[in-house]
Write a protein that holds these residues in place. Structure first.
Motif, PDB file in Angstrom:
ATOM      1  N   LEU A  80      22.150  56.345 -16.115  1.00 24.52           N
ATOM      2  CA  LEU A  80      23.363  55.692 -16.626  1.00 24.52           C
ATOM      3  C   LEU A  80      23.500  55.905 -18.132  1.00 24.52           C
ATOM      4  O   LEU A  80      24.615  56.088 -18.660  1.00 24.52           O
ATOM      5  N   SER A 103      24.786  59.361 -18.712  1.00 27.97           N
ATOM      6  CA  SER A 103      26.143  59.550 -18.195  1.00 27.97           C
ATOM      7  C   SER A 103      27.194  58.784 -18.991  1.00 27.97           C
ATOM      8  O   SER A 103      28.400  59.008 -18.800  1.00 27.97           O
ATOM      9  N   MET A 104      26.773  57.886 -19.877  1.00 31.65           N
ATOM     10  CA  MET A 104      27.716  57.037 -20.594  1.00 31.65           C
ATOM     11  C   MET A 104      28.783  57.832 -21.360  1.00 31.65           C
ATOM     12  O   MET A 104      29.973  57.484 -21.317  1.00 31.65           O
ATOM     13  N   TYR A 113      30.172  60.599 -20.651  1.00 31.84           N
ATOM     14  CA  TYR A 113      31.159  61.141 -19.712  1.00 31.84           C
ATOM     15  C   TYR A 113      32.062  60.029 -19.163  1.00 31.84           C
ATOM     16  O   TYR A 113      33.241  60.236 -18.901  1.00 31.84           O
ATOM     17  N   TYR A 114      31.481  58.844 -18.963  1.00 30.10           N
ATOM     18  CA  TYR A 114      32.288  57.700 -18.552  1.00 30.10           C
ATOM     19  C   TYR A 114      33.370  57.411 -19.598  1.00 30.10           C
ATOM     20  O   TYR A 114      34.542  57.199 -19.273  1.00 30.10           O
ATOM     21  N   LEU A 115      32.965  57.407 -20.849  1.00 31.10           N
ATOM     22  CA  LEU A 115      33.892  57.051 -21.933  1.00 31.10           C
ATOM     23  C   LEU A 115      34.923  58.137 -22.176  1.00 31.10           C
ATOM     24  O   LEU A 115      36.080  57.848 -22.506  1.00 31.10           O
ATOM     25  N   ASP A 132      36.180  60.692 -19.968  1.00 30.42           N
ATOM     26  CA  ASP A 132      37.180  60.862 -18.888  1.00 30.42           C
ATOM     27  C   ASP A 132      36.652  60.169 -17.632  1.00 30.42           C
ATOM     28  O   ASP A 132      36.097  60.797 -16.742  1.00 30.42           O
ATOM     29  N   PHE A 133      36.833  58.875 -17.588  1.00 35.91           N
ATOM     30  CA  PHE A 133      36.237  58.061 -16.515  1.00 35.91           C
ATOM     31  C   PHE A 133      36.739  58.461 -15.135  1.00 35.91           C
ATOM     32  O   PHE A 133      35.969  58.612 -14.190  1.00 35.91           O
ATOM     33  N   ASN A 134      38.065  58.681 -14.987  1.00 34.83           N
ATOM     34  CA  ASN A 134      38.649  58.963 -13.664  1.00 34.83           C
ATOM     35  C   ASN A 134      38.110  60.263 -13.072  1.00 34.83           C
ATOM     36  O   ASN A 134      37.731  60.325 -11.900  1.00 34.83           O
ATOM     37  N   PHE A 186      35.342  61.893 -13.908  1.00 37.50           N
ATOM     38  CA  PHE A 186      33.901  61.786 -13.668  1.00 37.50           C
ATOM     39  C   PHE A 186      33.597  60.902 -12.458  1.00 37.50           C
ATOM     40  O   PHE A 186      32.716  61.216 -11.653  1.00 37.50           O
ATOM     41  N   PHE A 187      34.385  59.822 -12.300  1.00 41.73           N
ATOM     42  CA  PHE A 187      34.169  58.926 -11.158  1.00 41.73           C
ATOM     43  C   PHE A 187      34.469  59.624  -9.835  1.00 41.73           C
ATOM     44  O   PHE A 187      33.804  59.397  -8.834  1.00 41.73           O
ATOM     45  N   VAL A 189      31.511  61.594  -8.956  1.00 40.73           N
ATOM     46  CA  VAL A 189      30.455  60.698  -8.468  1.00 40.73           C
ATOM     47  C   VAL A 189      30.680  60.351  -7.002  1.00 40.73           C
ATOM     48  O   VAL A 189      29.749  60.350  -6.186  1.00 40.73           O
TER      49      VAL A 189
END
Length: 264
Positions: free
Chosen positions: A21, A24-25, A27-29, A31-33, A35-36, A39
């Motif tokens: 986590l 990966s933080m 990448y979350y910040l 472009d969350f959509n 990257f999600f 996942v």
């Protein structure tokens, strides 16, 4: 780690989760959509992998358990071998029936004590019962095809309609045994003892009967055509040969010398 595997696994899971986590933080910040979505795609693949691997592990475990049970049943038969007691006999029979349920019928039963047991309808085709004691037992419709029964004691046992085709039973003791409608085609019965045996309608075609004892044996409607090593002298002490079938040479000798045994 060895003493507390669950706790160790939980600690490893927490540590790896923090590392993954943390990495990966960004990448979350950023472009969350997007990257999600990746996942979720990986999660679907993971579920499929878990399902396939889980089924494979389950199948391997079940196979391993079955093989272990079969090994246990065979080991118990070995443990009771040569032990002449009722407990040994009945526990051995129980293991035989369990092996049959797993499709195992070629069993090593040499020198086993199986007297006064119930082996009706059991499949022992191809098994080795040399020198076993199966006296006073029930073997109705038991499959003993190609089974080794050399020097086996089957005295006073009930083998009605038993399958003994191709059995190796040289020197076997069938004294006082019931072999009504038994199938003994091509069996090796050299020097076997059929004294007082009931062989009504038994199929003994093409058997090897050199030195077999038929004293006071009932051979009503028995089929002995093609029997090898069978002599007229062996049949003179039989209780009855009424309607029994023989090769012409022996049949003519019987009708000439002992016609009372075949009837008019």
């Amino acid at each position: 780690m060895i003493e507390k595997p669950i706790l160790t696994s939980a600690i490893v899971l927490v540590v790896l989760s923090i590392i993954v986590l943390g990495l990966s933080m960004p990448y979350y910040l950023a472009d969350f959509n997007a990257f999600f979505g990746q996942v979720l795609a990986e999660a679907h693949g993971m579920i499929f992998d878990i399902a396939v691997i889980g089924m494979l592990i389950f199948w391997l475990n079940k196979n391993g358990e079955v093989r272990q049970r079969i090994r246990t049943y065979k080991d118990e038969i070995d443990d009771f071998r040569l032990w002449e007691s009722e407990e040994a006999a009945f526990r051995t029979v129980g293991n035989i029936k369990r092996l049959n349920r797993h499709g195992i019928h070629e069993i090593n039963l040499v020198n086993c004590h199986l007297a006064r047991t119930n082996l009706n309808y059991v499949n022992l085709a191809g098994s080795n019962l040399n020198s076993a004691d199966i006296s006073n037992a029930f073997l109705i419709e038991t499959n003993l095809e190609n089974t080794r029964l050399n020097q086996t004691n089957l005295e006073n046992s009930n083998l009605n309609q038993a399958m003994l085709k191709g059995a190796y039973a040289s020197g076997a003791n069938f004294k006082d045994a019931y072999l009504i409608k038994a199938q003994l085609e091509n069996a090796f019965l050299i020097k076997s003892n059929f004294k007082n045996a009931f062989l009504m309608e038994a199929n003994l075609t093409n058997c090897y009967l050199t030195g077999a004892n038929f004293e006071n044996a009932s051979l009503y409607k028995a089929d002995l055509r093609g029997a090898k090593g069978l002599t007229f002298e062996q049949l003179t002490k039989a209780k009855t040969l009424y309607l029994a079938q023989f090769d012409d040479e022996i049949l003519n000798q019987i009708k000439t010398n002992i016609p009372e045994l075949v009837g008019k």
